[in-house]
Design a protein around this motif. Structure first.
Motif, mmCIF file in Angstrom:
data_model
loop_
_atom_site.group_PDB
_atom_site.id
_atom_site.type_symbol
_atom_site.label_atom_id
_atom_site.label_comp_id
_atom_site.label_asym_id
_atom_site.label_seq_id
_atom_site.Cartn_x
_atom_site.Cartn_y
_atom_site.Cartn_z
ATOM 1 N N LEU A 151 0.826 -1.208 0.000
ATOM 2 C CA LEU A 151 0.000 0.000 0.000
ATOM 3 C C LEU A 151 0.860 1.257 0.000
ATOM 4 O O LEU A 151 0.585 2.206 -0.709
ATOM 5 N N SER A 152 1.931 1.232 0.799
ATOM 6 C CA SER A 152 2.766 2.417 0.875
ATOM 7 C C SER A 152 3.461 2.656 -0.471
ATOM 8 O O SER A 152 3.562 3.785 -0.927
ATOM 9 N N LYS A 153 3.886 1.576 -1.139
ATOM 10 C CA LYS A 153 4.483 1.705 -2.475
ATOM 11 C C LYS A 153 3.423 2.281 -3.432
ATOM 12 O O LYS A 153 3.712 3.131 -4.272
ATOM 13 N N ASN A 154 2.165 1.816 -3.278
ATOM 14 C CA ASN A 154 1.083 2.330 -4.129
ATOM 15 C C ASN A 154 0.880 3.834 -3.927
ATOM 16 O O ASN A 154 0.688 4.579 -4.881
ATOM 17 N N ASP A 155 0.928 4.262 -2.667
ATOM 18 C CA ASP A 155 0.727 5.688 -2.368
ATOM 19 C C ASP A 155 1.804 6.550 -3.015
ATOM 20 O O ASP A 155 1.517 7.639 -3.521
ATOM 21 N N THR A 156 3.036 6.058 -3.002
ATOM 22 C CA THR A 156 4.148 6.798 -3.612
ATOM 23 C C THR A 156 3.927 6.921 -5.121
ATOM 24 O O THR A 156 4.069 8.002 -5.704
ATOM 25 N N LEU A 157 3.549 5.801 -5.736
ATOM 26 C CA LEU A 157 3.282 5.815 -7.183
ATOM 27 C C LEU A 157 2.089 6.704 -7.514
ATOM 28 O O LEU A 157 2.096 7.424 -8.520
ATOM 29 N N ALA A 158 1.065 6.666 -6.668
ATOM 30 C CA ALA A 158 -0.140 7.473 -6.913
ATOM 31 C C ALA A 158 0.177 8.957 -6.828
ATOM 32 O O ALA A 158 -0.331 9.757 -7.626
ATOM 33 N N ALA A 159 1.042 9.332 -5.890
ATOM 34 C CA ALA A 159 1.427 10.748 -5.764
ATOM 35 C C ALA A 159 2.151 11.205 -7.034
ATOM 36 O O ALA A 159 1.930 12.325 -7.522
ATOM 37 N N ALA A 160 2.985 10.331 -7.581
ATOM 38 C CA ALA A 160 3.709 10.668 -8.819
ATOM 39 C C ALA A 160 2.726 10.795 -9.994
ATOM 40 O O ALA A 160 2.842 11.700 -10.830
ATOM 41 N N LEU A 161 1.750 9.906 -10.037
ATOM 42 C CA LEU A 161 0.726 9.979 -11.095
ATOM 43 C C LEU A 161 -0.049 11.282 -10.993
ATOM 44 O O LEU A 161 -0.302 11.955 -11.991
ATOM 45 N N ARG A 162 -0.435 11.649 -9.757
ATOM 46 C CA ARG A 162 -1.221 12.857 -9.541
ATOM 47 C C ARG A 162 -0.436 14.081 -10.016
ATOM 48 O O ARG A 162 -0.999 14.964 -10.684
ATOM 49 N N ALA A 163 0.855 14.108 -9.703
ATOM 50 C CA ALA A 163 1.700 15.233 -10.140
ATOM 51 C C ALA A 163 1.740 15.289 -11.670
ATOM 52 O O ALA A 163 1.679 16.373 -12.276
ATOM 53 N N GLU A 171 -7.173 -10.066 -10.523
ATOM 54 C CA GLU A 171 -6.939 -9.117 -9.416
ATOM 55 C C GLU A 171 -8.214 -8.293 -9.213
ATOM 56 O O GLU A 171 -8.831 -7.853 -10.191
ATOM 57 N N CYS A 172 -8.566 -8.062 -7.938
ATOM 58 C CA CYS A 172 -9.888 -7.539 -7.593
ATOM 59 C C CYS A 172 -9.971 -6.018 -7.530
ATOM 60 O O CYS A 172 -10.988 -5.478 -7.092
ATOM 61 N N HIS A 173 -8.908 -5.330 -7.930
ATOM 62 C CA HIS A 173 -8.893 -3.866 -7.864
ATOM 63 C C HIS A 173 -7.794 -3.368 -8.791
ATOM 64 O O HIS A 173 -6.925 -4.143 -9.204
ATOM 65 N N LEU A 174 -7.809 -2.075 -9.090
ATOM 66 C CA LEU A 174 -6.700 -1.471 -9.834
ATOM 67 C C LEU A 174 -5.692 -0.886 -8.835
ATOM 68 O O LEU A 174 -6.070 -0.466 -7.747
ATOM 69 N N GLU A 175 -4.421 -0.881 -9.242
ATOM 70 C CA GLU A 175 -3.370 -0.252 -8.436
ATOM 71 C C GLU A 175 -2.682 0.810 -9.282
ATOM 72 O O GLU A 175 -2.749 0.778 -10.515
ATOM 73 N N ALA A 176 -2.003 1.743 -8.608
ATOM 74 C CA ALA A 176 -1.356 2.858 -9.301
ATOM 75 C C ALA A 176 -0.368 2.356 -10.374
ATOM 76 O O ALA A 176 -0.279 2.927 -11.470
ATOM 77 N N GLN A 177 0.321 1.256 -10.049
ATOM 78 C CA GLN A 177 1.304 0.705 -11.013
ATOM 79 C C GLN A 177 0.624 0.333 -12.340
ATOM 80 O O GLN A 177 1.173 0.551 -13.414
ATOM 81 N N CYS A 206 -12.392 -3.827 -2.043
ATOM 82 C CA CYS A 206 -10.935 -3.716 -2.189
ATOM 83 C C CYS A 206 -10.444 -2.408 -2.823
ATOM 84 O O CYS A 206 -9.391 -1.906 -2.423
ATOM 85 N N PRO A 207 -11.134 -1.822 -3.828
ATOM 86 C CA PRO A 207 -10.578 -0.617 -4.447
ATOM 87 C C PRO A 207 -10.445 0.561 -3.476
ATOM 88 O O PRO A 207 -9.691 1.495 -3.754
ATOM 89 N N SER A 208 -11.145 0.516 -2.336
ATOM 90 C CA SER A 208 -11.110 1.666 -1.424
ATOM 91 C C SER A 208 -9.710 1.947 -0.900
ATOM 92 O O SER A 208 -9.386 3.074 -0.558
ATOM 93 N N SER A 209 -8.849 0.933 -0.847
ATOM 94 C CA SER A 209 -7.513 1.113 -0.260
ATOM 95 C C SER A 209 -6.479 1.631 -1.250
ATOM 96 O O SER A 209 -5.348 1.887 -0.860
ATOM 97 N N TYR A 210 -6.818 1.741 -2.533
ATOM 98 C CA TYR A 210 -5.802 2.036 -3.534
ATOM 99 C C TYR A 210 -6.038 3.380 -4.223
ATOM 100 O O TYR A 210 -6.928 3.516 -5.069
ATOM 101 N N ASP A 211 -5.217 4.350 -3.853
ATOM 102 C CA ASP A 211 -5.195 5.655 -4.505
ATOM 103 C C ASP A 211 -4.615 5.457 -5.909
ATOM 104 O O ASP A 211 -3.591 4.790 -6.080
ATOM 105 N N LEU A 212 -5.284 5.991 -6.913
ATOM 106 C CA LEU A 212 -4.787 5.860 -8.292
ATOM 107 C C LEU A 212 -4.291 7.208 -8.836
ATOM 108 O O LEU A 212 -4.092 7.347 -10.044
ATOM 109 N N GLY A 213 -4.127 8.177 -7.954
ATOM 110 C CA GLY A 213 -3.668 9.492 -8.407
ATOM 111 C C GLY A 213 -4.801 10.382 -8.891
ATOM 112 O O GLY A 213 -4.565 11.425 -9.504
ATOM 113 N N GLU A 214 -6.042 9.982 -8.606
ATOM 114 C CA GLU A 214 -7.204 10.740 -9.082
ATOM 115 C C GLU A 214 -7.385 12.044 -8.303
ATOM 116 O O GLU A 214 -6.927 12.166 -7.163
ATOM 117 N N ASP A 215 -8.091 12.991 -8.930
ATOM 118 C CA ASP A 215 -8.512 14.210 -8.233
ATOM 119 C C ASP A 215 -9.762 13.941 -7.422
ATOM 120 O O ASP A 215 -9.929 14.471 -6.326
#
Lengths: 227, 227
Positions: free
Chosen positions: B13-25, B94-100, B127-136
Motif C-alpha cells: 500500500l505504501s508503495k502504491n501511495d508513492t506511485l499514486a502521488a507521482a501519477l497525480r503530479a 486481481e480484484c482492484h486497480l493499483e497505481a502501477q 478492495c478498491p477503497s484502499s488504492y489511490d490511483l492518483g485521481e482528483d
C-alpha cells in the motif's frame, strides 16, 4: 504483485483448504447440508435467504445461518425474523469469509439437530471465489438488475459455483433482462450449471429452489463436493 | 490474518501511495482532471461513463478513459462508441486497480491534450477503497436496485469517496428506493458528501453532473485532492 506476497497468499489459501476440509467432515458427521451464498452487494442475498429459511422451517426442516459483513449486524437481524438461529461475522473490513472465521463462529449452533446450514458471504464478486468454507454447494446469485454479462466479467466466482440463482426476476421486464443471454453466459463459464430464477418478493421460482435443496440433501453424498 | 502478510500488504500500500502521488503530479502538470469510478458490479458504471464521455465531447471537452476488468474487453468496446480514446486493463483476476497498473497503461494517451481522464475500477465495493490511483476525485456509484443500506455495510469505500452518484434513478419507484434513507446513510458514512442522482438511460440528472465536472476542473486546485 511481489513474489513474496504471492507465496504467502498461497500459504494462506492452502491453510484455508485444510481447515475447510475439516469443517466439511464436521458438517457431514452431523448430517447437515451446508451452502455458501456468494454475490455482488445488492443482489438480494439476504431477502432470498430469509425467505428460504422461513419456507424450510414451515416445511419442518431445521436450519440456521451465519452471515458475513464488513460492518453492521443488519443482515443477522433481518434473517432472525425467519425464526432460525442466526449469527453475524463482522469481518472488520476483510472482503471475504475464510474457513477459520466459520470455525470460530460455530459455537452455539447445535449442528447435530440441523438439516441445513447457510453461510451468507460478504457481498463481493471477486475475492470469495478463492475460499472454500467447507460447504456442500456454492451458490452464486446474480440479479436481473446487474446485467447478463456478469458471468463473463467475473468468471472465477461463477466457475467455482455449483448452482446459480437469478434474483429479482419480477424486475426482468423493466430492466430489459435478456434471459437467454444470461443462461448462455453462465453455461459458457460453468458448463452444466443448474440455474434457478426467483423473486424473493413475489415468491416466483422459490418452490423449485426448495425442492432442489431437499433433494440435494437426501442424495447420500450425491451433491456433496467433499464426498 | 498472519502478521507477516499484514506487514507486506502495508508495504504494498505504501508503495502504491508513492506511485499514486507521482501519477497525480503528472496529471496536474498535464492539466488533466482525473476521476476514479468505483462501485459494485452491475451498478451501471460503464453506461454512465459512456454517456458522460459522449456529452463532454459534444461540449468540446477532450476526454479519455482507462477501464479495469478481471477478464474481457467488453467495457472498453462499449466506451469506445463515445468516440473517446479508451484502453482496457485486464487484471487477470486481481480484484482492484493499483497505481502501477495505471502507470503502465498511460502510454498512447496524450495527456497534455486532455481535459478529463476517467478510470473505471473493477466492480468491487471493498478492495478498491484502499488504492489511490492518483485521481482528483473518487466517485462511488450506487444503484437504486442495490438498496439504501450499502453505505453502512461497505463504509470504507463510501468514506474514501469525494462524490456519490446514485444510478438507475428511473427504476427508483419500481424498486421502492428510499431516497431520504440513501442520502442519510451516505452522509452518515461521509459527512458533507456531494450526491448526484442520475439515469444513464433517460438522461435525468446528467446535466448537473456535467456542470459539476466542468466547475471542479476550472477551480484552480480547488477540487484537487493532492493540491
Amino acid at each position: 504483485m511481489p513474489t513474496r506476497l504471492l507465496e504467502i497468499r498461497q500459504g494462506v489459501l492452502s491453510k484455508n483448504d485444510t481447515l475447510a476440509a475439516a469443517l466439511r467432515a464436521r458438517f457431514h458427521a452431523a448430517g447437515v447440508f451446508t451452502l455458501n451464498l456468494v454475490s455482488s452487494p445488492g443482489t438480494g442475498k439476504t431477502a432470498f435467504l430469509e425467505r428460504t429459511l422461513r419456507s424450510l422451517r414451515e416445511g419442518g426442516h431445521a436450519c440456521a445461518a451465519l452471515v458475513g459483513d464488513l460492518q453492521t449486524d443488519n443482515d443477522a437481524r433481518r434473517l432472525a425474523r425467519s425464526g432460525a438461529p442466526v449469527r453475524q461475522i463482522v469481518t472488520g473490513g476483510e472482503c471475504h469469509l475464510e474457513a477459520q472465521m466459520i470455525a470460530e463462529h460455530l459455537t452455539g449452533f447445535d449442528l447435530d439437530t440441523l438439516d441445513f446450514f447457510f453461510i451468507e458471504n460478504v457481498g463481493n464478486l471477486v475475492c470469495p471465489s478463492s475460499y472454500d468454507l467447507g460447504e456442500d454447494v456454492r451458490v452464486a446469485l446474480l440479479s436481473v438488475t446487474e446485467g447478463e454479462d456478469k458471468p463473463l466479467k467475473y468468471p472465477p466466482l461463477f466457475h467455482s459455483a455449483d448452482v446459480a440463482v437469478i434474483t429479482k426476476i419480477d424486475l426482468a421486464e423493466v430492466c430489459e433482462f435478456d434471459r437467454t443471454a444470461a443462461h448462455a453466459n453462465l453455461r459458457a463459464v460453468r458448463p452444466g450449471i443448474r440455474v434457478f430464477e426467483v423473486s424473493s418478493k413475489t415468491g416466483t421460482g422459490m418452490q423449485a429452489w426448495l425442492d432442489f435443496l431437499i433433494d440435494a440433501r437426501s442424495v447420500p453424498g450425491g451433491a456433496h463436493k467433499g464426498a
